[in-house]
Design an enzyme around this catalytic site. Structure first.
Site, short mmCIF file in Angstrom:
data_model
loop_
_atom_site.label_atom_id
_atom_site.label_comp_id
_atom_site.label_asym_id
_atom_site.label_seq_id
_atom_site.Cartn_x
_atom_site.Cartn_y
_atom_site.Cartn_z
N ASP A 1 0.83 -1.22 0.00
CA ASP A 1 0.00 0.00 0.00
C ASP A 1 0.86 1.26 0.00
O ASP A 1 0.76 2.11 0.91
CB ASP A 1 -0.94 0.03 1.20
N GLU B 1 -11.17 -2.16 -3.36
CA GLU B 1 -10.58 -1.37 -2.27
C GLU B 1 -9.47 -0.49 -2.82
O GLU B 1 -9.16 -0.49 -4.02
CB GLU B 1 -10.04 -2.30 -1.19
#
Length: 283
Positions: A12, A177
């Site tokens: 991420d 997401e």
């Protein structure tokens, strides 16, 4: 583009460049890991944790922070992060600030929170300036991806603001997401991760909602693929777009090198130039 130095521990990623030309990369794990480099490709060096004492948000996961996003507003850097635990909706998006990208002051929750029964999970926050106001995109699974207006400066949700669903996959486990919105020309582009590929959705401002290349609404499962698993590159995601002063727009992301392993700490940092000239981004 090839990465050098410490190119793992990049789950991420969030990317930004300081005024002196130093690049900073923030990532999930170790209370938000910080790496820096003299160029976007490296060599990357580990610098420590952004929030070494953990978050002041009193939820499970406050010492294992996820999914950073970093933005400069005026002279201040804002670092957003998620506090949660796997599979739980007991989640919140927090924020810390810095003037130098090295030391951070935690401010706790932005006011974006969730618990069981909500139609979203309050993780994966990413700040966006839409030309007139700050907007935070967020969400993962459940009702997928939402946005909400933020105050200025963007430490908290704007008083009275309600969240809006901007992308939803109606079938299966709703596995979407990691939303990130970027502006290019007259279009707002919503990038998000749909396992195991990275997909794109976009909005023309006059249309009032995100649609894919075929015109299908993103709240009805629409989405156009930009980058997907190929060869030994598996599951590119956790992405963002950065406008580099030398390279122009680049897409950055994490991915699994199947020749190495699938653990979070083994996730690699990927960078590709991205071309918007046709109206649709191409890497």
């Amino acid at each position: 583009m090839a990465c050098s130095g410490v190119c793992n521990n990049a789950h991420d990623p969030a990317l930004i460049r300081r005024d002196d030309g130093t690049y900073y990369r923030f990532s999930t794990g170790a209370k938000i890991s910080i790496h820096s480099a003299p160029s976007i490709t490296g060599p990357w060096t580990y610098k420590g944790a952004a929030i070494p004492s953990g978050s002041s948000i009193d939820l499970t996961g406050k010492d294992d922070l996820w999914a950073p996003d970093v933005t400069k507003v005026g002279d201040t850097y804002y670092l957003y992060y998620s506090v949660s635990s796997f599979g739980s909706q007991n989640s919140a998006i927090g924020v810390a600030t810095s003037t130098n990208l090295d030391s951070w002051t935690d401010h706790g929750s932005t006011g974006i929170t969730s618990k069981a029964g909500k139609n979203y999970n309050a993780i994966d926050g990413a700040l966006y300036w839409d030309g007139s106001k700050f907007v935070m995109s967020f969400g993962s699974f459940w009702g997928d991806i939402f946005s909400v207006n933020m105050a200025n400066p963007p430490l908290k949700v704007l008083s009275g603001a309600a969240s809006t669903n901007i992308a939803y996959k109606p079938d299966g486990s709703h596995a979407q997401e990691g939303a990130f919105i970027a502006l290019n020309g007259n279009y707002h582009y919503l990038f998000f991760f749909c396992r195991p590929m990275l997909r794109l959705r976009y909005q023309q401002a006059s249309r009032g909602g995100f649609v894919d290349k075929a015109g299908k609404k993103c709240t009805e499962g629409g989405g156009t693929t930009v980058l997907e698993s190929h060869g030994w590159v598996y599951g590119p995601g956790g992405q963002g777009v950065y406008y580099d002063p030398s390279l122009g727009p680049v897409l950055y992301y994490h991915y699994v090198d199947t020749r190495i392993g699938y653990a979070d700490g083994q996730k690699k940092f990927g960078i590709n130039k991205i071309d918007f000239s046709s109206g649709w981004p191409v890497v």
